[in-house]
Design a protein around this motif. Structure first.
Motif, PDB file in Angstrom:
ATOM      1  N   GLY A  52     -31.664  11.524  85.531  1.00 48.24           N
ATOM      2  CA  GLY A  52     -31.194  12.677  86.292  1.00 48.24           C
ATOM      3  C   GLY A  52     -30.548  13.721  85.410  1.00 48.24           C
ATOM      4  O   GLY A  52     -30.785  14.930  85.585  1.00 48.24           O
ATOM      5  N   ILE A  53     -29.727  13.293  84.446  1.00 46.79           N
ATOM      6  CA  ILE A  53     -29.086  14.239  83.528  1.00 46.79           C
ATOM      7  C   ILE A  53     -30.133  14.966  82.700  1.00 46.79           C
ATOM      8  O   ILE A  53     -30.048  16.193  82.486  1.00 46.79           O
ATOM      9  N   ALA A  54     -31.137  14.226  82.216  1.00 53.03           N
ATOM     10  CA  ALA A  54     -32.198  14.848  81.418  1.00 53.03           C
ATOM     11  C   ALA A  54     -32.957  15.892  82.227  1.00 53.03           C
ATOM     12  O   ALA A  54     -33.246  16.993  81.734  1.00 53.03           O
ATOM     13  N   VAL A  55     -33.271  15.564  83.488  1.00 47.66           N
ATOM     14  CA  VAL A  55     -33.973  16.525  84.347  1.00 47.66           C
ATOM     15  C   VAL A  55     -33.091  17.728  84.627  1.00 47.66           C
ATOM     16  O   VAL A  55     -33.554  18.878  84.630  1.00 47.66           O
ATOM     17  N   ARG A  56     -31.810  17.493  84.860  1.00 49.53           N
ATOM     18  CA  ARG A  56     -30.878  18.584  85.124  1.00 49.53           C
ATOM     19  C   ARG A  56     -30.803  19.536  83.955  1.00 49.53           C
ATOM     20  O   ARG A  56     -30.805  20.776  84.129  1.00 49.53           O
ATOM     21  N   PRO A 103     -42.495   9.774  84.542  1.00 53.67           N
ATOM     22  CA  PRO A 103     -42.795   8.866  85.655  1.00 53.67           C
ATOM     23  C   PRO A 103     -43.195   9.618  86.916  1.00 53.67           C
ATOM     24  O   PRO A 103     -42.921  10.807  87.065  1.00 53.67           O
ATOM     25  N   ALA A 104     -43.821   8.883  87.838  1.00 55.24           N
ATOM     26  CA  ALA A 104     -44.196   9.475  89.117  1.00 55.24           C
ATOM     27  C   ALA A 104     -42.949  10.013  89.823  1.00 55.24           C
ATOM     28  O   ALA A 104     -41.864   9.449  89.703  1.00 55.24           O
ATOM     29  N   PHE A 105     -43.103  11.140  90.536  1.00 51.98           N
ATOM     30  CA  PHE A 105     -42.053  11.797  91.318  1.00 51.98           C
ATOM     31  C   PHE A 105     -41.041  12.553  90.469  1.00 51.98           C
ATOM     32  O   PHE A 105     -40.139  13.182  91.022  1.00 51.98           O
ATOM     33  N   LEU A 106     -41.168  12.520  89.138  1.00 51.70           N
ATOM     34  CA  LEU A 106     -40.164  13.174  88.305  1.00 51.70           C
ATOM     35  C   LEU A 106     -40.139  14.680  88.536  1.00 51.70           C
ATOM     36  O   LEU A 106     -39.073  15.299  88.507  1.00 51.70           O
ATOM     37  N   SER A 107     -41.300  15.276  88.765  1.00 49.82           N
ATOM     38  CA  SER A 107     -41.360  16.723  88.947  1.00 49.82           C
ATOM     39  C   SER A 107     -40.703  17.180  90.246  1.00 49.82           C
ATOM     40  O   SER A 107     -40.333  18.334  90.388  1.00 49.82           O
ATOM     41  N   GLN A 108     -40.522  16.258  91.222  1.00 51.31           N
ATOM     42  CA  GLN A 108     -39.908  16.634  92.493  1.00 51.31           C
ATOM     43  C   GLN A 108     -38.396  16.443  92.506  1.00 51.31           C
ATOM     44  O   GLN A 108     -37.731  16.838  93.455  1.00 51.31           O
ATOM     45  N   HIS A 128     -35.982  19.410  93.020  1.00 54.54           N
ATOM     46  CA  HIS A 128     -36.009  20.022  94.344  1.00 54.54           C
ATOM     47  C   HIS A 128     -35.324  19.151  95.393  1.00 54.54           C
ATOM     48  O   HIS A 128     -34.841  19.665  96.401  1.00 54.54           O
ATOM     49  N   ASN A 129     -35.301  17.847  95.166  1.00 59.47           N
ATOM     50  CA  ASN A 129     -34.683  16.921  96.122  1.00 59.47           C
ATOM     51  C   ASN A 129     -34.192  15.699  95.357  1.00 59.47           C
ATOM     52  O   ASN A 129     -34.993  14.948  94.791  1.00 59.47           O
ATOM     53  N   GLY A 130     -32.880  15.497  95.346  1.00 59.27           N
ATOM     54  CA  GLY A 130     -32.298  14.400  94.578  1.00 59.27           C
ATOM     55  C   GLY A 130     -32.740  13.031  95.027  1.00 59.27           C
ATOM     56  O   GLY A 130     -32.660  12.072  94.251  1.00 59.27           O
ATOM     57  N   LEU A 131     -33.225  12.908  96.274  1.00 61.20           N
ATOM     58  CA  LEU A 131     -33.676  11.603  96.755  1.00 61.20           C
ATOM     59  C   LEU A 131     -34.859  11.096  95.943  1.00 61.20           C
ATOM     60  O   LEU A 131     -35.056   9.881  95.805  1.00 61.20           O
ATOM     61  N   PHE A 132     -35.632  12.018  95.381  1.00 61.93           N
ATOM     62  CA  PHE A 132     -36.788  11.604  94.590  1.00 61.93           C
ATOM     63  C   PHE A 132     -36.380  10.917  93.291  1.00 61.93           C
ATOM     64  O   PHE A 132     -37.215  10.279  92.640  1.00 61.93           O
ATOM     65  N   LEU A 133     -35.107  11.029  92.902  1.00 62.81           N
ATOM     66  CA  LEU A 133     -34.654  10.314  91.712  1.00 62.81           C
ATOM     67  C   LEU A 133     -34.718   8.810  91.941  1.00 62.81           C
ATOM     68  O   LEU A 133     -34.931   8.043  91.007  1.00 62.81           O
ATOM     69  N   VAL A 134     -34.534   8.378  93.180  1.00 63.56           N
ATOM     70  CA  VAL A 134     -34.675   6.950  93.510  1.00 63.56           C
ATOM     71  C   VAL A 134     -36.095   6.490  93.220  1.00 63.56           C
ATOM     72  O   VAL A 134     -36.326   5.470  92.552  1.00 63.56           O
ATOM     73  N   PHE A 135     -37.071   7.264  93.708  1.00 62.70           N
ATOM     74  CA  PHE A 135     -38.473   6.884  93.524  1.00 62.70           C
ATOM     75  C   PHE A 135     -38.878   6.988  92.061  1.00 62.70           C
ATOM     76  O   PHE A 135     -39.606   6.125  91.548  1.00 62.70           O
ATOM     77  N   ALA A 136     -38.395   8.025  91.373  1.00 64.26           N
ATOM     78  CA  ALA A 136     -38.730   8.192  89.952  1.00 64.26           C
ATOM     79  C   ALA A 136     -38.130   7.068  89.118  1.00 64.26           C
ATOM     80  O   ALA A 136     -38.767   6.553  88.189  1.00 64.26           O
TER      81      ALA A 136
END
Length: 291
Positions: free
Chosen positions: A49-53, A70-75, A78-86
Motif C-alpha cells: 500500500g505504501i509503495a502504491v501510495r 499482482p492482480a488488482f494492484l492497479s485498482q 481508486h479503492n483501498g478495499l482492493f489492497l486486500v485482494f492484491a
C-alpha cells in the motif's frame, strides 16, 4: 460400569479433545517462529500500500502501464478495499503457503525431535486423535494467516486510499458492504485452498524426526509444484497439482460469481486431504516413537 459412567465417558473424551486442540493451538501460535512469519505476512499489504501510495502520488496509475504487479494492484489507488485482494494475490503463490508449510512440516517432526511426542502419546489421546488434532490446528493456522493478510490489507487500504463501491471484474458495481462480505468469503476460500497442501505437509512431517528436514521438504514440494505448474509443456499435469487453481478466488469478484473453477479447486484440495491425510494416518499409527 454404571450408566452415569457411560454417559460421562463421551463428555470427558470431548473435553480432552478440545483441551488437546486448545493446547496445540496455543503452542503453535505462541512460537517465536510463527509470530515472525505472521508479522511478515502482515507487513506485505502495508508495504504494498505504501509503495502504491508513493507511486500514485502524482496521479499516475499503479504499476507499469497501470497493470503491472499482482492482480488488482492497479485498482488499489481508486479503492483501498482492493489492497486486500492484491495482497492475497501477492502472498498466495509463495509466502502464504510457505508459512503453512513450515507449521505443517513441524507439527509432528518437531515434537519428535524435541522429545515431547512420546509424552503426548502416553496421555489418553490416541494416535488418531492426536494426528487429527494436529491437522485441525494447522487448518486453523491457515485461516489465521489468511486473515492476517486480509485484515492488514483492509486497514492499510482504508488508511491510505479512499474506499467505497467496488467495481467487479465483470464491470458492474457493488456496495462497500457487499465488497467486504466478498473479501471475507475470498479469505475463507483462500484458507480452504491451503488445506490440501497442509495435509501433504502433515504427511511429510510423519516421515522424519527432524523438524527442519520436514519443513524444508514441505517447502521444497511447494516450490517444485509451482515450477511444474508454470511449464507450458507440462500443462497436462497442471490441473492435478494442488496450487493450480489457487487463484480461482478472483472469480468471487465477478457478477454473477463464477463458481466452476472455485468448486474444481476445492475438489482438488479434498482429494489431497483424503490421500495425504490417509497416508499420514497410516504412517503415524504404525510409527515407532523412540525419542
Amino acid at each position: 460400569m454404571s450408566r452415569a459412567d457411560l454417559t460421562a465417558a463421551p463428555e470427558r473424551s470431548a473435553l480432552w479433545t478440545f483441551g488437546l486442540l486448545g493446547s496445540e493451538l496455543t503452542t503453535v501460535l505462541r512460537r517465536g517462529r510463527t509470530l515472525a512469519l505472521l508479522g511478515v505476512l502482515a507487513a506485505v499489504p502495508v508495504l504494498t500500500g505504501i509503495a502504491v501510495r508513493i507511486e500514485t502520488g502524482d496521479g499516475s496509475p499503479a504499476g507499469p502501464g497501470g497493470g503491472g504487479g499482482p492482480a488488482f494492484l492497479s485498482q488499489v489507488s481508486h479503492n483501498g478495499l482492493f489492497l486486500v485482494f492484491a495482497a492475497l494475490s501477492a502472498t498466495l503463490p509463495v509466502f502464504l503457503p510457505m508459512t503453512v508449510g513450515v507449521v505443517a512440516g513441524d507439527s509432528v517432526a518437531g515434537e519428535a525431535n524435541a522429545g515431547t511426542l512420546r509424552y503426548l502419546l502416553v496421555a489418553p489421546a490416541g494416535r488418531s486423535r492426536l494426528l487429527l488434532t494436529k491437522y485441525t490446528s494447522v487448518l486453523v493456522f491457515c485461516l489465521v494467516a489468511t486473515l492476517v493478510v486480509a485484515v492488514s490489507g483492509l486497514v492499510a487500504g482504508a488508511l491510505l486510499f479512499p474506499v467505497g463501491e467496488v467495481t467487479t471484474i465483470s464491470g458492474t458495481r457493488i456496495g462497500f458492504g457487499e465488497g467486504l462480505l466478498r473479501a471475507g468469503l475470498i479469505a475463507l476460500v483462500v484458507a480452504v485452498s491451503l488445506s490440501g497442501f497442509a495435509a501433504l505437509g502433515l504427511f511429510v512431517s510423519t516421515l522424519t524426526d527432524s523438524g527442519i528436514a520436514a519443513m524444508a521438504a514441505t517447502v521444497g514440494v511447494l516450490i517444485t509444484a509451482q515450477i511444474v505448474d508454470g511449464i507450458p509443456q507440462l500443462d497436462a499435469v497442471g490441473p492435478y497439482l494442488f496450487p493450480h487453481l489457487w487463484m480461482s478466488f478472483t472469480d468471487l469478484l465477478r457478477a454473477p460469481v463464477y463458481w466452476d473453477e472455485i468448486v474444481r479447486n476445492l475438489g482438488v484440495q479434498a482429494v489431497y486431504v483424503a490421500v495425504f491425510g490417509s497416508a499420514a494416518w497410516a504412517r503415524f499409527t504404525t510409527k515407532d516413537i523412540t525419542v
